[in-house]
Motif scaffolding. Structure first.
Motif, short mmCIF file in Angstrom:
data_model
loop_
_atom_site.label_atom_id
_atom_site.label_comp_id
_atom_site.label_asym_id
_atom_site.label_seq_id
_atom_site.Cartn_x
_atom_site.Cartn_y
_atom_site.Cartn_z
N ILE A 44 57.51 35.52 31.91
CA ILE A 44 56.17 34.85 31.95
C ILE A 44 55.48 35.50 30.61
CG2 ILE A 44 54.25 34.87 33.16
CD1 ILE A 44 55.63 35.25 35.61
N ASP A 45 55.21 34.66 29.82
CA ASP A 45 54.37 35.00 28.61
C ASP A 45 52.88 34.62 28.79
OD1 ASP A 45 53.48 35.44 25.86
OD2 ASP A 45 54.72 33.96 25.03
N ILE A 46 52.10 36.00 28.85
CA ILE A 46 50.58 35.65 28.75
C ILE A 46 50.11 35.99 27.55
CG2 ILE A 46 50.68 36.42 31.52
CD1 ILE A 46 49.85 39.22 30.53
N SER A 47 50.56 35.80 26.54
CA SER A 47 49.78 36.03 25.15
C SER A 47 48.51 35.21 25.04
CB SER A 47 50.83 36.08 24.15
OG SER A 47 51.46 34.73 24.00
N GLY A 48 48.89 33.96 25.68
CA GLY A 48 47.75 33.02 25.43
C GLY A 48 46.62 33.33 26.73
N VAL A 49 46.61 34.27 27.33
CA VAL A 49 45.76 34.50 28.42
C VAL A 49 44.72 35.50 27.99
CG1 VAL A 49 45.25 35.44 30.80
CG2 VAL A 49 47.24 33.89 30.02
N GLU A 50 43.56 34.95 27.81
CA GLU A 50 42.11 35.95 27.36
C GLU A 50 41.92 37.25 28.41
OE1 GLU A 50 40.73 36.04 24.31
OE2 GLU A 50 42.15 34.58 23.94
N THR A 51 41.89 36.65 29.47
CA THR A 51 41.57 37.73 30.61
C THR A 51 42.37 37.68 31.79
OG1 THR A 51 39.96 36.14 31.49
CG2 THR A 51 39.12 37.84 29.95
N VAL A 52 42.70 38.69 32.66
CA VAL A 52 43.55 38.72 33.62
C VAL A 52 42.54 39.37 34.82
CG1 VAL A 52 45.53 39.83 34.76
CG2 VAL A 52 45.46 38.68 32.44
N ASP A 53 42.45 38.43 35.64
CA ASP A 53 41.44 39.10 37.00
C ASP A 53 42.36 39.26 38.23
OD1 ASP A 53 41.99 36.46 37.73
OD2 ASP A 53 40.20 35.78 37.56
N SER A 54 41.86 39.90 39.25
CA SER A 54 42.53 40.15 40.26
C SER A 54 43.56 38.87 40.94
CB SER A 54 41.62 40.76 41.37
OG SER A 54 40.55 39.59 41.83
N PHE A 55 42.94 37.88 40.93
CA PHE A 55 43.54 36.38 41.40
C PHE A 55 44.85 36.41 40.27
CE2 PHE A 55 44.29 31.97 40.48
CZ PHE A 55 44.87 31.57 41.85
N LEU A 56 44.52 36.25 39.04
CA LEU A 56 45.94 36.13 38.21
C LEU A 56 46.94 37.34 38.45
CD1 LEU A 56 47.53 34.55 36.37
CD2 LEU A 56 46.15 35.61 34.38
N GLY A 57 46.46 38.46 38.48
CA GLY A 57 47.20 39.62 38.89
C GLY A 57 47.93 39.48 40.26
N ARG A 58 47.23 38.84 41.39
CA ARG A 58 48.12 38.73 42.50
C ARG A 58 48.93 37.69 42.32
NH1 ARG A 58 47.16 35.07 46.47
NH2 ARG A 58 45.21 34.19 45.53
N ILE A 59 48.74 36.44 41.63
CA ILE A 59 49.60 35.42 41.39
C ILE A 59 50.88 35.98 40.72
CG2 ILE A 59 50.16 33.14 40.08
CD1 ILE A 59 48.33 33.00 42.74
N LEU A 60 50.49 36.78 39.68
CA LEU A 60 51.75 37.30 38.83
C LEU A 60 52.70 38.19 39.88
CD1 LEU A 60 50.15 38.17 35.66
CD2 LEU A 60 51.75 36.31 35.84
N ALA A 61 52.25 38.92 40.53
CA ALA A 61 52.79 39.82 41.50
C ALA A 61 53.63 38.89 42.49
CB ALA A 61 51.93 40.71 42.35
N GLU A 62 53.01 37.79 43.02
CA GLU A 62 53.59 36.82 44.12
C GLU A 62 54.79 36.29 43.48
OE1 GLU A 62 50.77 34.29 45.88
OE2 GLU A 62 49.63 36.29 47.05
N ILE A 63 54.51 35.79 42.13
CA ILE A 63 55.79 35.22 41.29
C ILE A 63 57.13 35.95 41.42
CG2 ILE A 63 56.66 34.14 39.40
CD1 ILE A 63 53.75 32.92 38.95
#
Length: 126
Positions: A44-63
């Motif tokens: 998962i390449d997140i270089s195009g993501v400016e900010t990571v919030d708790s929602f995105l963090g949870r999604i990444l962990a679930e993936i």
């Protein structure tokens, strides 16, 4: 978000903000692609993501958790220093996710049969 197949590895590139519906669809797409292709790794390449919030963090962990149940390892690449600082400030540890600086190093990490873990339990390719 497209899920690209690179041999036995799936490559997902996140751009911009990931909304609830898109995130849920991405999780399903990745799980179906792993099951259908027999992929043993997800990058998962997140270089195009400016900010990571708790929602995105949870999604990444679930993936990563879903991929792990399907016998695939997940590697997160392209993390900017500001994003890493934000993850630490939020207290997000992202269990099940290995990290690498770039896609090439992530592929090397996935190619190894056994990788020693860092003292905190996270794997890293530098």
């Amino acid at each position: 978000m497209p899920v690209l197949v690179m041999g036995e590895t799936l490559l997902v590139t996140l751009q911009g903000e990931l909304h609830d519906g898109t995130a849920e669809q991405l999780q399903q797409d990745i799980s179906h692609r792993i099951a259908g292709s027999g992929a043993n790794g997800v990058i998962i390449d997140i270089s195009g993501v400016e900010t990571v919030d708790s929602f995105l963090g949870r999604i990444l962990a679930e993936i990563a958790a879903s991929a792990g149940l399907l016998a695939a390892r997940t590697v997160l690449v392209g993390m900017r220093p500001a994003v890493a600082i934000t993850l630490v400030e939020l207290g997000l540890t992202l269990p099940g996710l290995a990290t690498a600086l770039d896609i090439d190093r992530a592929l090397e990490l996935l190619a190894r049969t056994s990788t020693p873990s860092a003292p905190d339990g996270h794997e890293r390719a530098t």
